[in-house]
Scaffold this motif. Structure first.
Motif, short mmCIF file in Angstrom:
data_model
loop_
_atom_site.label_atom_id
_atom_site.label_comp_id
_atom_site.label_asym_id
_atom_site.label_seq_id
_atom_site.Cartn_x
_atom_site.Cartn_y
_atom_site.Cartn_z
N GLU A 46 0.83 -1.20 0.00
CA GLU A 46 0.00 0.00 0.00
C GLU A 46 0.87 1.26 0.00
OE1 GLU A 46 -3.93 1.32 2.39
OE2 GLU A 46 -2.18 0.96 3.66
N VAL A 47 1.93 1.26 0.80
CA VAL A 47 2.85 2.41 0.86
C VAL A 47 3.54 2.59 -0.50
CG1 VAL A 47 4.97 3.30 1.91
CG2 VAL A 47 3.20 2.26 3.35
N ILE A 48 3.99 1.49 -1.08
CA ILE A 48 4.63 1.56 -2.40
C ILE A 48 3.67 2.14 -3.42
CG2 ILE A 48 5.52 0.16 -4.32
CD1 ILE A 48 6.65 -1.76 -2.14
N TRP A 49 2.46 1.62 -3.46
CA TRP A 49 1.46 2.05 -4.43
C TRP A 49 1.14 3.54 -4.27
CZ3 TRP A 49 -0.43 -0.28 -8.63
CH2 TRP A 49 -1.55 0.28 -9.24
N GLN A 50 0.98 3.98 -3.03
CA GLN A 50 0.62 5.37 -2.77
C GLN A 50 1.72 6.34 -3.19
OE1 GLN A 50 -0.30 5.17 1.42
NE2 GLN A 50 -2.48 4.87 1.02
N HIS A 51 2.96 5.87 -3.22
CA HIS A 51 4.08 6.75 -3.55
C HIS A 51 4.61 6.54 -4.97
CE1 HIS A 51 3.91 7.14 0.81
NE2 HIS A 51 4.41 8.33 0.60
N ALA A 52 3.95 5.68 -5.73
CA ALA A 52 4.38 5.40 -7.10
C ALA A 52 3.69 6.35 -8.08
CB ALA A 52 4.05 3.96 -7.47
N ASP A 53 4.41 6.70 -9.15
CA ASP A 53 3.77 7.48 -10.20
C ASP A 53 3.05 6.52 -11.15
OD1 ASP A 53 5.67 6.43 -12.04
OD2 ASP A 53 6.97 8.18 -11.85
N ASP A 54 2.36 7.06 -12.13
CA ASP A 54 1.57 6.23 -13.04
C ASP A 54 2.42 5.20 -13.78
OD1 ASP A 54 -0.76 7.48 -12.28
OD2 ASP A 54 -0.82 8.82 -14.01
N GLU A 56 5.23 3.81 -12.75
CA GLU A 56 5.61 2.76 -11.80
C GLU A 56 4.42 1.84 -11.50
OE1 GLU A 56 9.06 5.10 -9.27
OE2 GLU A 56 6.95 5.58 -8.89
N LYS A 57 3.23 2.41 -11.38
CA LYS A 57 2.04 1.59 -11.14
C LYS A 57 1.79 0.65 -12.31
CE LYS A 57 -0.26 4.73 -7.96
NZ LYS A 57 -1.35 5.68 -7.75
N THR A 58 1.94 1.16 -13.53
CA THR A 58 1.77 0.31 -14.72
C THR A 58 2.77 -0.83 -14.71
OG1 THR A 58 0.85 2.14 -16.00
CG2 THR A 58 1.80 0.30 -17.25
N MET A 59 4.02 -0.53 -14.37
CA MET A 59 5.05 -1.55 -14.32
C MET A 59 4.71 -2.62 -13.27
SD MET A 59 9.16 -1.21 -13.60
CE MET A 59 8.97 -1.02 -11.84
N MET A 60 4.23 -2.18 -12.10
CA MET A 60 3.85 -3.14 -11.06
C MET A 60 2.69 -4.02 -11.52
SD MET A 60 4.16 -1.18 -7.41
CE MET A 60 3.77 0.50 -7.88
N LEU A 61 1.71 -3.42 -12.18
CA LEU A 61 0.56 -4.19 -12.66
C LEU A 61 0.97 -5.18 -13.74
CD1 LEU A 61 -2.08 -1.33 -12.72
CD2 LEU A 61 -2.02 -3.29 -11.15
N GLU A 62 1.88 -4.78 -14.63
CA GLU A 62 2.38 -5.70 -15.66
C GLU A 62 3.14 -6.86 -15.02
OE1 GLU A 62 4.63 -3.07 -18.17
OE2 GLU A 62 2.83 -2.36 -19.23
N THR A 63 3.97 -6.56 -14.03
CA THR A 63 4.72 -7.60 -13.33
C THR A 63 3.78 -8.55 -12.61
OG1 THR A 63 6.58 -6.08 -13.02
CG2 THR A 63 6.49 -8.00 -11.57
N LEU A 64 2.77 -8.00 -11.96
CA LEU A 64 1.79 -8.82 -11.26
C LEU A 64 1.02 -9.70 -12.23
CD1 LEU A 64 0.45 -9.54 -8.59
CD2 LEU A 64 -1.04 -7.56 -8.89
N GLU A 65 0.58 -9.10 -13.34
CA GLU A 65 -0.16 -9.84 -14.35
C GLU A 65 0.68 -10.99 -14.89
OE1 GLU A 65 -2.93 -8.71 -18.14
OE2 GLU A 65 -0.96 -7.75 -18.05
N ASP A 66 1.95 -10.72 -15.21
CA ASP A 66 2.84 -11.76 -15.72
C ASP A 66 3.05 -12.86 -14.69
OD1 ASP A 66 3.08 -10.40 -18.10
OD2 ASP A 66 5.06 -9.55 -17.64
N GLY A 67 3.19 -12.47 -13.43
CA GLY A 67 3.42 -13.45 -12.38
C GLY A 67 2.23 -14.34 -12.09
N LEU A 68 1.05 -13.88 -12.47
CA LEU A 68 -0.16 -14.65 -12.22
C LEU A 68 -0.61 -15.49 -13.41
CD1 LEU A 68 -2.16 -11.93 -10.26
CD2 LEU A 68 -1.05 -13.98 -9.33
N LYS A 69 0.18 -15.49 -14.49
CA LYS A 69 -0.16 -16.28 -15.68
C LYS A 69 0.18 -17.74 -15.47
CE LYS A 69 0.10 -12.62 -19.08
NZ LYS A 69 0.80 -12.05 -20.20
#
Length: 69
Positions: A46-54, A56-69
């Motif tokens: 939550e702290v990371i997300w709140q302090h990330a720019d758009d 960085e958020k996109t990168m985290m979501l892409e990483t998460l999406e790839d990790g859940l495949k």
């Protein structure tokens, strides 16, 4: 109210930690695999997300999406 107290306690416990200490906390929580560690990891995310720019958020979501495949 309990969740807020838990969140504040977790943040208080890691406030002032350096990157190495934060990494150790995260790695330890993941390696132990204990359910009780999940709220702490959630608060840290939550702290990371709140302090990330758009970007960085996109990168985290892409990483998460790839990790859940």
């Amino acid at each position: 109210m309990m969740n807020l107290n838990l969140r504040n306690a977790i943040i208080h416990n890691v406030s002032g930690n350096n990157q190495s200490q934060l990494k150790d906390t995260i790695v330890d929580a993941i390696e132990r695999g204990e359910e009780k560690m999940l709220p702490g990891l959630g608060v840290l995310f939550e702290v990371i997300w709140q302090h990330a720019d758009d970007q960085e958020k996109t990168m985290m979501l892409e990483t998460l999406e790839d990790g859940l495949k």
